[in-house]
Design an enzyme around this catalytic site. Structure first.
Site, PDB file in Angstrom:
ATOM      1  N   ASP A 396      -6.557  22.168  18.196  1.00 31.68           N
ATOM      2  CA  ASP A 396      -6.359  23.428  17.504  1.00 31.68           C
ATOM      3  C   ASP A 396      -5.283  24.224  18.255  1.00 31.68           C
ATOM      4  O   ASP A 396      -4.607  23.707  19.147  1.00 31.68           O
ATOM      5  CB  ASP A 396      -7.697  24.176  17.415  1.00 31.68           C
ATOM      6  CG  ASP A 396      -7.786  25.112  16.213  1.00 31.68           C
ATOM      7  OD1 ASP A 396      -6.811  25.830  15.956  1.00 31.68           O
ATOM      8  OD2 ASP A 396      -8.849  25.148  15.551  1.00 31.68           O
ATOM      9  N   ASP A 510      -2.453  25.220   8.684  1.00 34.28           N
ATOM     10  CA  ASP A 510      -3.500  26.224   8.543  1.00 34.28           C
ATOM     11  C   ASP A 510      -2.864  27.569   8.209  1.00 34.28           C
ATOM     12  O   ASP A 510      -1.639  27.726   8.249  1.00 34.28           O
ATOM     13  CB  ASP A 510      -4.268  26.292   9.874  1.00 34.28           C
ATOM     14  CG  ASP A 510      -5.563  27.087   9.782  1.00 34.28           C
ATOM     15  OD1 ASP A 510      -6.016  27.381   8.648  1.00 34.28           O
ATOM     16  OD2 ASP A 510      -6.115  27.417  10.848  1.00 34.28           O
ATOM     17  N   GLU A 513      -2.103  30.774   3.382  1.00 30.12           N
ATOM     18  CA  GLU A 513      -2.329  31.460   2.103  1.00 30.12           C
ATOM     19  C   GLU A 513      -1.142  32.336   1.675  1.00 30.12           C
ATOM     20  O   GLU A 513      -0.995  32.507   0.450  1.00 30.12           O
ATOM     21  CB  GLU A 513      -3.616  32.299   2.193  1.00 30.12           C
ATOM     22  CG  GLU A 513      -4.881  31.485   2.295  1.00 30.12           C
ATOM     23  CD  GLU A 513      -5.068  30.831   3.671  1.00 30.12           C
ATOM     24  OE1 GLU A 513      -5.653  29.745   3.723  1.00 30.12           O
ATOM     25  OE2 GLU A 513      -4.627  31.411   4.677  1.00 30.12           O
ATOM     26  N   ARG A 592      -4.942  23.986   4.330  1.00 27.06           N
ATOM     27  CA  ARG A 592      -6.029  24.877   3.920  1.00 27.06           C
ATOM     28  C   ARG A 592      -5.774  25.445   2.518  1.00 27.06           C
ATOM     29  O   ARG A 592      -6.654  25.457   1.686  1.00 27.06           O
ATOM     30  CB  ARG A 592      -6.220  26.004   4.933  1.00 27.06           C
ATOM     31  CG  ARG A 592      -7.503  26.785   4.682  1.00 27.06           C
ATOM     32  CD  ARG A 592      -7.884  27.659   5.852  1.00 27.06           C
ATOM     33  NE  ARG A 592      -7.023  28.848   5.955  1.00 27.06           N
ATOM     34  CZ  ARG A 592      -7.158  29.772   6.901  1.00 27.06           C
ATOM     35  NH1 ARG A 592      -8.104  29.629   7.832  1.00 27.06           N
ATOM     36  NH2 ARG A 592      -6.360  30.817   6.943  1.00 27.06           N
ATOM     37  N   ASP A 608     -13.270  27.378   7.050  1.00 26.90           N
ATOM     38  CA  ASP A 608     -14.052  27.788   8.221  1.00 26.90           C
ATOM     39  C   ASP A 608     -15.514  28.031   7.858  1.00 26.90           C
ATOM     40  O   ASP A 608     -15.975  29.173   7.784  1.00 26.90           O
ATOM     41  CB  ASP A 608     -13.433  29.043   8.837  1.00 26.90           C
ATOM     42  CG  ASP A 608     -12.044  28.776   9.397  1.00 26.90           C
ATOM     43  OD1 ASP A 608     -11.721  27.604   9.634  1.00 26.90           O
ATOM     44  OD2 ASP A 608     -11.291  29.746   9.592  1.00 26.90           O
ATOM     45  N   HIS A 666     -15.484  19.316  13.435  1.00 24.84           N
ATOM     46  CA  HIS A 666     -14.643  20.375  14.014  1.00 24.84           C
ATOM     47  C   HIS A 666     -15.518  21.571  14.362  1.00 24.84           C
ATOM     48  O   HIS A 666     -16.462  21.898  13.650  1.00 24.84           O
ATOM     49  CB  HIS A 666     -13.555  20.775  13.025  1.00 24.84           C
ATOM     50  CG  HIS A 666     -12.640  21.850  13.526  1.00 24.84           C
ATOM     51  ND1 HIS A 666     -12.138  21.877  14.804  1.00 24.84           N
ATOM     52  CD2 HIS A 666     -12.135  22.950  12.903  1.00 24.84           C
ATOM     53  CE1 HIS A 666     -11.361  22.944  14.942  1.00 24.84           C
ATOM     54  NE2 HIS A 666     -11.339  23.615  13.804  1.00 24.84           N
TER      55      HIS A 666
END
Length: 926
Positions: A396, A510, A513, A592, A608, A666
């Site tokens: 990450d 990630d 958006e 994502r 998440d 994860h």
């Protein structure tokens, strides 16, 4: 009140034969359709309801205030289409009637729920009129005219209607401004070259007011009837409603909830948002597509090709309303008639998913908070020490220097290049995370990604033409504009520079958006109708720029207002392209944020989630929804991302997660470790065993992905796809299938040693033992001790399996074991796709092997339909045949007698075959 055709009586349950055609007379019709559609029964019920309500009102003293127009009484509650959908407004009679609508107060449900709208359209609310309709080579073109303004600004008075009969099972209907160009989604879609000759649908229109009525020819069922509410087409408010032929509706992502949607006044918002998956919230991606199962087992789908902020309102009529605040109304309707076909037809428009590399289907391990490359390495070594399968290790954002893309923490992750080298030596792979927010605070000349992006003008800009600055993990950030082709080149160059130091194999994108820790930008957002439109859909935060960038931000192709929902797709496209250029192999990208067509470039994880039992359950409807969306490479964070898991929860979740198409454990920082090596020997063994089961099934899973890539088949599959006429399957979302033949029934609650699951009609075999269950289509209780996951093989299937190794590379050279599940008539079928597991376009270049397995009349046949050198390196060692009713006297392989074993549970096994995969053979038992 507009009415529509009554639903037909469902037919007896039976397995559907998958064939496309249906005899029908050609061509849809563009003639005048009556306003009152259907049998008239609904109208009678409406009138009776209205009379009853009127009498009761008279007895109780009449209507408060002014008398309610009789036309409003004609509309039953379930058919009231909302005329005042604005949130956070107390809708009064005065406000409602100012829009020309009916106002009737009804009891409101619990807080947070939407109930029957108080303000709704009367039957005669002004809409568009179809002024002209002309035939074209592909269909029709029409002109729609509105003579009375609606209540949103900048009504568009004249609209163009384009209808194209693209295929016998696909209809394209597009409504846009007749005079001025409007933003349209920059998505490549197929263009029809001739009109469908024998469509299985018929199309009628209501002329005044305008409406579309679409029927299935074979049954006469009305699939769409847009006369139920007025069409509104303003510059920033587009709305169209339709009746639905049943309540069995799926899709419309991304949301958390049951797989089968409730139609109890639910509004689903589509606006990409960074938020932990929560019921009723708009989540990371936008997928304006639904699948609907009709009462008789047929299916159809509807796709609105529109990327603006949108909401879809569902109501118990059953009915549906699309509301979007930009673009055009560009609909595709897919007629199936089988649900599998609907999804295939959808992907013929948006594109089939990419074929993943084989290692992508292995087990992946990650956490935020390893803290160092050495700690990461220790986890990898512990997994090897216990011989637990693992194909990929991830890191990450803690591998970065101050959370900045394309950098490496020089203290804690200095040994990362050595770790990656070690992974590669062991046939394993390495994946890193990247965010689209680029740090903007480093001194000029010290951070090439920002300096170069700024120099080339590759970031989102404010309305003033300066880079929009928000805040993400590294602090102040600019946001890459992936709508600009030049940004793709800059992204590639950044990745090449970093790959030269850390040779990663896959990328995890990630925060796309895009996510922003502040609303809009460090300077807020300017006043205006892009950031504050006349109507804002029911987005989390009540603002288009809540925890993202300003909708007014400028991008190469258009404003962010139009492109927001495409941001993840555009980044995925750039990332997949860069990986191909860097590695020369199939790209592995997990994103994502997603949008239709993204399966061509990436997979998806469900975000998440939390270490809770309900999150484990919700992962199944989430996974199945993305199967509908053409993104088969999907899974949830196994054992949960946030919060602290328990040994029991993590064991059960590892069992379920071993059957996600994309399987990754994860975990967040500051929580205890949850990789398999962190638990007791019993739990660790259970996790290892289920991963070995997954690895044994990799040939089967890989073949399913080939079929997805080739023709749009689903991988993880809802039960009703295989049993569409069994109404009991329509709500099943605690179980699923791999392909058409492997039933997975996980335990989803604590403290139990059994699980109850639905087993459709037919013979099913225990995957591990071959013992049979003959179900009449019923709920069955199955033993499920902590170390056991229930798997059942459907009669008539042949599954190619393999002796499992601890990596996919180590597995692929092992001997194959074919599992045959005989049908009650003694037949079975299966197939196997085989290639080198990583090269680009192997099917397209012919560099693959494809085998078909068949059983009939006590004879198993393997037929090689296409052969390549890879297949010569693999042998078939064992054949297990479930459901052989009598012990054979002998078994003949290519005419030569072979030893065999036969068990009391009717399992025949022939071992030590030593057959090359590239050679056909037959095996007969007598």
């Amino acid at each position: 009140m507009k009415s529509y055709q009554k639903l037909t009586t469902p037919q007896p349950a039976a397995c559907r034969v998958e064939e496309e055609g249906a005899a029908s007379t050609p061509s849809a019709r563009g003639k005048l359709a009556p306003w009152w559609v259907g049998s008239g029964l609904l109208l009678a019920a409406v009138l009776l309801t209205a009379i009853t309500v009127w009498v009761l009102r008279q007895v109780s003293g009449g209507w408060p205030g002014t008398a309610l127009p009789p036309k409003c009484l004609l509309v039953p509650e379930s058919h009231r289409f909302d005329c005042y959908p604005e949130r956070h407004v107390v809708v009064t009679q005065e406000l409602c009637e100012s829009r020309g609508c009916c106002f009737i107060e009804t009891p409101q449900p619990a807080e947070g729920k939407r109930g029957v709208p108080w303000c709704f359209y009367p039957p005669d609310f002004p809409s568009y009129t179809l002024e002209s309709l002309n035939q074209t080579a592909l269909g029709m073109v029409g002109l729609l005219v509105r003579r009375e303004k609606a209540y949103y600004p900048r009504d568009i008075e004249m609209l163009r209607l384009d209808v194209e009969f693209e295929t016998d099972t696909r209809l394209h209907i597009k409504i846009t401004d007749a005079a001025n160009p409007r933003y349209e989604v920059p998505l490549e879609v197929p263009r029809a070259t001739k009109r469908a000759e024998n469509p299985i649908y018929s199309l009628d229109f209501s002329w005044d007011p305008f409406g579309v009525l679409l029927r299935r020819r074979a049954t006469g069922i009305v699939l769409l009837n847009t006369t139920v509410a007025p069409l509104i087409f303003a510059d920033q408010f587009l709305q169209i409603s339709t009746s639905l032929p049943s309540r069995f509706l799926y899709g419309l992502g991304e949301h958390r909830g049951t797989f089968l949607h409730s139609l109890d006044w639910i509004t689903l918002t589509l606006w990409a948002r960074d938020v932990s998956p929560t019921e009723s919230f708009n989540l990371y991606g936008a997928h304006p597509f639904y699948l609907l199962m009709e009462e008789d087992g047929d299916a159809h789908g509807v796709f609105l090709l529109n990327s603006n902020a949108m909401e879809v309102a569902l109501q118990p009529a059953p009915g549906l309303t699309w509301r979007t605040i930009g673009g055009v109304l560009d609909f595709y309707v897919f007629l199936g008639p089988d649900p599998n076909m609907v999804i295939q037809q959808y992907q013929q428009v948006i594109g089939f998913p990419a074929m993943p590399p084989l290692w992508a289907l292995g087990f992946h391990l990650c956490r935020w908070g390893y803290g160092s490359s050495n700690e990461t390495w220790q986890t990898v070594k512990a997994m090897r020490n216990y011989q637990i399968p693992q194909d990929a290790q991830w890191n990450d954002i803690d591998y970065m220097d101050e959370y900045q893309d394309f950098t490496l923490d020089p203290q804690n992750f200095s040994s990362l290049p050595s770790l990656v080298e070690d992974l590669h030596k062991h046939g394993q792979h390495y994946v890193i995370i990247l965010d689209p927010g680029i740090s903007s605070t480093r001194p000029h000349g010290s951070y090439w990604p920002f300096d170069e992006g700024l120099r080339r003008g590759l970031f989102l800009n404010t309305t003033q033409g300066q880079p929009l600055i928000g805040q993400v993990w590294p602090g102040s950030t600019a946001f890459a504009d992936f709508s600009n082709p030049d940004t793709h080149q800059w992204w590639l160059e950044n990745l090449q520079r970093f790959h030269a130091h850390v040779p990663f194999d896959g990328l995890w994108i990630d925060m796309n958006e895009p996510s922003n820790f502040m609303d809009g930008s460090k300077d807020g957002c300017p006043p205006g109708e892009l950031d504050s439109p006349p109507y804002t859909p029911a987005v989390l935060g009540d603002s288009l720029f809540a925890k993202t960038v300003c909708a007014s931000a400028k991008q190469k192709v258009s404003v962010h207002y139009n492109l927001h929902n495409l941001y993840g797709l555009m980044e995925a496209k750039a990332t997949a392209s860069a990986l191909i250029q860097i590695r020369g192999k199939r790209p592995f990208v997990i994103s994502r944020s997603t949008f239709p067509s993204q399966g061509q470039y990436s997979g998806h994880w469900l975000g998440d989630n939390r270490s809770q039992w309900k999150d484990m359950y919700y992962s199944i409807p989430g996974m199945l929804s993305f199967s509908l969306f053409g993104i088969p490479l999907v899974g949830a964070d196994i054992c949960g991302f946030s919060g602290s898991t328990s040994e029991e929860l993590c064991t059960r979740w590892m069992q379920l997660g071993a059957f996600y198409p994309f399987a990754r454990n994860h975990n967040t920082q500051n929580e205890k470790a949850q990789d398999p090596t962190a638990f007791s020997p019993a739990a660790r063994t259970a996790m290892k065993d289920v991963l070995l089961t997954r690895y044994s099934l990799l040939p089967f899973l890989y073949t399913l992905f080939h079929r997805a890539h080739l023709q749009g088949d689903t991988v993880a599959r809802p039960l009703f796809f295989e049993f569409p006429q069994d109404v009991a399957t329509l709500g099943v979302d605690r179980q699923f299938l791999w392909g058409c033949s492997l039933l997975v029934t996980p335990v989803l609650e604590p403290g139990v040693d059994s699980v109850t699951g639905y087993v459709p009609r037919g013979v099913w075999y225990d995957f591990y033992t071959g013992s049979s269950v003959n179900s009449s289509g019923e709920m069955l209780k199955m033993l499920a001790p902590l170390e056991h996951l229930n798997l059942h093989v459907r009669e008539g299937a042949i599954l190619p399996t393999q002796k499992p190794g601890t990596t996919s590379e180590g597995t692929r050279g092992n001997p194959l074991h074919l599992i045959v599940a005989l049908s009650s008539s003694g037949t079975a079928w299966g197939d196997l796709f085989w290639d080198d597991g990583e090269s680009l376009d192997t099917f397209e270049r012919g560099s693959y092997s494809y085998l078909v397995f068949n059983v009939t009349q006590n004879t198993f046949t393997s037929t090689v339909l296409h052969a390549d050198t890879e297949a010569t390196e693999v042998t078939i060692s064992t054949l297990s045949i479930f459901g052989v009713r009598e012990r054979p006297s002998k078994v003949l392989l290519n005419g030569q007698e072979k030893p065999f074993s036969y068990l009391d549970n009717q399992v025949l096994t022939v071992s030590n075959l030593g057959l090359s995969l590239s050679q056909g053979f037959s095996l007969r038992w007598v």
